[in-house]
Write a protein that holds these residues in place. Structure first.
Motif, short mmCIF file in Angstrom:
data_model
loop_
_atom_site.label_atom_id
_atom_site.label_comp_id
_atom_site.label_asym_id
_atom_site.label_seq_id
_atom_site.Cartn_x
_atom_site.Cartn_y
_atom_site.Cartn_z
N LEU A 28 0.87 -1.12 0.11
CA LEU A 28 0.26 -0.05 0.03
C LEU A 28 0.87 1.25 -0.08
N SER A 79 2.43 1.87 -3.54
CA SER A 79 1.19 2.06 -4.60
C SER A 79 0.73 3.54 -4.30
N HIS A 80 0.83 4.21 -5.55
CA HIS A 80 0.16 5.56 -5.38
C HIS A 80 -1.00 5.80 -6.58
N LEU A 81 -2.00 6.69 -6.33
CA LEU A 81 -2.94 7.26 -6.99
C LEU A 81 -2.78 8.29 -7.66
N SER A 104 -0.78 7.85 -1.82
CA SER A 104 -0.52 6.57 -1.50
C SER A 104 -1.94 5.99 -1.12
N LEU A 105 -1.70 4.66 -1.46
CA LEU A 105 -2.85 3.80 -1.33
C LEU A 105 -3.13 3.49 0.30
N ALA A 113 -6.36 3.70 2.34
CA ALA A 113 -6.82 2.43 3.26
C ALA A 113 -7.04 2.85 4.52
#
Length: 270
Positions: free
Chosen positions: A163, A166-168, A177-178, A182
């Motif tokens: 998480l 990983s990035h949006l 970041s995820l 979350a």
């Protein structure tokens, strides 16, 4: 040592030493001898690490791809061969919907599909062995073995790393970041617990408005499902049922309870 020359899990060896100190070495050695033959399922070793399982999953898919080449143009036959391999590990194959054999095979030819199931298989098998040799009881680990807790903690760390790495990125170029996303969803255990408590409180208020009683029941399995007594000794009434079979028993009996209530005009909600 197992037949393949691998060592038993540390928890099992530790149990053996403890039982020797408790003058129960004969029972301990007998159980360890029995379970030394269940450390492997076919060519899958329950003692493998997550990385080794991931590699094994990829190798399994590569082998299945070669099988599919032998049945080129015969989707149904290729599907049946893949299902045989899946079932040989006590796993459930993907069911065919609307005659789409290609779609069902495509799922089973993904390394991630095998990896998830192998990890769950390892977790359930090791947990069942831990119950059988007395590592889970009122005197030791009450709900799950130390091995199961360690595997869960290891998975949690891997998930967190994924998480964080990983990035949006939205249309304006803003990046998040995820892990941050979350943190505010049900993926966060604290948020999940808060939502559960909120739901319980809400249903209790609804019950009060309707003049009903809000009650909380805990269903438990019969003695035969429990490998050990509260004292920590072996349960003489245990029939070797696994946790999965216990869960199926609970689901079946809850369905019977709902049917009985329905016949009486009682409709639980919540």
């Amino acid at each position: 040592m197992t037949q393949a020359g691998r060592k038993l899990p540390v928890s099992a060896l530790q149990l053996c030493r403890e039982r020797i100190l408790d003058n129960e070495y004969r029972g301990a050695l007998t159980r360890l001898k029995i379970h030394s033959h269940t450390i492997k399922l076919k060519d899958f070793d329950l003692g493998w690490s997550h990385k080794v399982i991931a590699k094994f999953s990829q190798e399994k898919v590569d082998a299945l791809m070669e099988i599919c080449k032998l049945f080129q143009g015969q989707a149904e036959s290729a599907y049946e061969q893949i299902c045989k391999e899946v079932e040989s590990y006590d796993l459930a194959p993907v069911q065919v919907e609307h005659g789409d054999y290609i779609g069902a095979m495509a799922q089973m030819l993904q390394p991630a599909w095998w990896n998830r199931r192998f990890c769950r298989l390892r977790r359930e098998a090791l947990d069942a062995i831990a119950r059988d040799i007395g590592l889970v009881s009122q005197r030791r680990a009450r709900y799950s073995s130390d091995q199961a807790n360690w595997l869960f903690a290891e998975q949690t760390v891997r998930n967190q790393i994924y998480l964080e790495e990983s990035h949006l990125v939205n249309e304006q170029g803003e990046e998040v970041s995820l892990a941050e996303v979350a943190e505010h969803t049900l993926a966060n255990p604290q948020v999940r617990r808060a939502e559960m408590m909120c739901r319980l409180n809400g249903f209790e208020r609804v019950a009060d408005l309707h003049g009903d009683d809000a009650v909380f029941f805990t269903l438990t399995c019969p003695s035969r499902f429990h490998a050990n007594l509260s004292s920590g000794i072996r349960n003489p009434r245990a029939d070797g049922s696994t946790p999965r079979e216990a869960q199926q028993w609970l689901c079946h009996n809850w369905a019977l309870i709902r049917s009985a209530l329905n016949r009486r005009g009682i409709s639980p909600y919540g």
